[in-house]
Design a protein around this motif. Sequence first.
Motif, short mmCIF file in Angstrom:
data_model
loop_
_atom_site.label_atom_id
_atom_site.label_comp_id
_atom_site.label_asym_id
_atom_site.label_seq_id
_atom_site.Cartn_x
_atom_site.Cartn_y
_atom_site.Cartn_z
N ARG A 179 0.86 -1.19 0.00
CA ARG A 179 0.00 0.00 0.00
C ARG A 179 0.89 1.24 0.00
O ARG A 179 1.37 1.68 1.04
CB ARG A 179 -0.89 -0.01 1.24
N PRO A 180 1.17 1.81 -1.18
CA PRO A 180 2.07 2.96 -1.25
C PRO A 180 1.55 4.14 -0.44
O PRO A 180 0.36 4.47 -0.49
CB PRO A 180 2.12 3.30 -2.74
N GLY A 181 2.44 4.78 0.30
CA GLY A 181 2.07 5.95 1.07
C GLY A 181 1.99 7.18 0.19
O GLY A 181 2.59 7.26 -0.88
N GLY A 182 1.25 8.17 0.64
CA GLY A 182 1.14 9.44 -0.07
C GLY A 182 2.28 10.36 0.28
O GLY A 182 3.09 10.10 1.16
N ASN A 183 2.32 11.50 -0.41
CA ASN A 183 3.42 12.45 -0.22
C ASN A 183 2.97 13.74 0.45
O ASN A 183 3.61 14.77 0.29
CB ASN A 183 4.08 12.77 -1.56
N GLY A 184 1.89 13.70 1.17
CA GLY A 184 1.42 14.89 1.87
C GLY A 184 0.08 14.61 2.53
O GLY A 184 -0.55 13.58 2.29
N PHE A 185 -0.39 15.54 3.34
CA PHE A 185 -1.67 15.35 4.02
C PHE A 185 -2.80 15.21 3.00
O PHE A 185 -3.69 14.35 3.14
CB PHE A 185 -1.96 16.53 4.94
N ALA A 186 -2.80 16.07 1.98
CA ALA A 186 -3.87 16.04 0.98
C ALA A 186 -3.79 14.81 0.09
O ALA A 186 -4.78 14.46 -0.57
CB ALA A 186 -3.82 17.30 0.12
N ARG A 187 -2.63 14.13 0.05
CA ARG A 187 -2.44 12.95 -0.79
C ARG A 187 -2.26 11.69 0.06
O ARG A 187 -1.81 10.66 -0.43
CB ARG A 187 -1.20 13.14 -1.67
N ALA A 188 -2.63 11.76 1.31
CA ALA A 188 -2.46 10.62 2.21
C ALA A 188 -3.26 9.42 1.72
O ALA A 188 -4.41 9.55 1.28
CB ALA A 188 -2.88 10.99 3.63
N THR A 189 -2.67 8.23 1.82
CA THR A 189 -3.30 6.99 1.36
C THR A 189 -4.21 6.43 2.44
O THR A 189 -3.77 6.22 3.58
CB THR A 189 -2.23 5.94 1.00
N PRO A 190 -5.49 6.16 2.14
CA PRO A 190 -6.39 5.62 3.16
C PRO A 190 -6.06 4.17 3.51
O PRO A 190 -5.86 3.34 2.63
CB PRO A 190 -7.78 5.74 2.52
#
Length: 454
Positions: free
Chosen positions: A242-253
């Motif tokens: 599950r790849p992580g996001g690169n910011g709060f707005a792109r955070a992975t659920p």
Amino acid sequence: MGRWCTARRRAGRRRARPSVTARPARPALSGPLALGAAVLVLATTAVLPGATARAADALGSARATAGYDFAGGAVRIAGARAIAGAEPLEAGATYRSTLPRSGVLYYRLELDDASDAYVSVTAVPGADGELTAVDGIRVSVQDADGGSCSVQSATFGAARSPRPVTAWGLREIDPGASRCQDPGTYYVGVERTRPQESPPDDWDLELTAATEPRPRQTGATEAPETWDSASPEPLPGEPEHRPGGNGFARATPVGQGVWRDDIRPGETLYYKVPVDWGRQVYATAELAGSADASGYATGALRLALHNPVRGEVDDAAKGYTGRRTTVGLAPLPPVAYPNRYATAGQVGALRFAGEYYVVIHLAAQVADDFGQGPFGVTLRLRLGGAARTGPDYAGESRPKGLFEISAQDRAATPVSADPDDDLAMKAVAVGGIGTGSLLLLGLAVWTATARRRA
């Protein structure tokens, strides 16, 4: 932290298929037989656990190697050197700005006397600047008369690794307080904590503002004194990519489960997890070992939890010697409205339900002794406690729904298989077997019909 003062891709490898003797072509299925087979395949795929998550991994957008993904559509705003020229921050909106090395930048808030207000500021330094452990940002909120409502700082810590740092400020309504209770104009100040030791380049900022209405009825005005503070065993099981996001707005659920990704030195991964009233968050991050297990990086693996308004709840960091390393958050109390009355900052930050953020950072200095990686990282996330009913708010939060977990939120959150999901997995299994049996029966009927016609 103390009481708020009023004063990232995997490339799949395919094996070459061994050559085989050509076989006579099989007649293609047609008519109802083909339709039945197609439906069977689709239905079987639909009930495979994790199929949706794996498809998301395959189709997910690539994550940048380093940096921070700012919210799309964020409004550009310039901070003012004096309160007289401060531009307004609207609750529910996200903004972008820049912070110079020295001086305070001001932004304006227009508030009522019936809502608590929150502002978060994320600063993103350049990757090449030399930082100190105490360098970072400070966020303050004050009323029109200069009275202090809150002051909070976020620093880079012992690793001194360039990464996004987030601090938050608030104005809360408290009948027992004498300051910051009136409606009107308030000011948010943002500055660096150690400007004389900070890199000279400007830092990019992401700012958010939010408001929380008061409950219709006054409940407990003291934080719970006792709660289950025992640390459970880290969630077992094989991790799911599950790849992580690169910011709060792109955070992975993500939900409760075991998740993995690859991370490079200097990179920060963002995940978001829905946390209801009464639930507790337990999280650990495990960094895989390196082929070159010689050297040491201070505070290399950092794990942090942020609340729905991005305020940091707690963090933990651990050094890296090239061997497998695990860091975990301390046991935290259940999410509850009265937590805001606690003197301990970690408890006070767990004041509302909503989407919480789990943030993992690997210090840039890891590359000095262990190379650029990437390194495997595993997040084990467990939700304890039992969901409860939250306060009956007298109005809507801004943004709307910020402090609640909707059915859409739950449906969009993947949960990996683990012992606690036994009941859910049994339900999926029963549903899958039942659906498959019906389809197989239908397929048999279609096959018999086709044969009779032939």
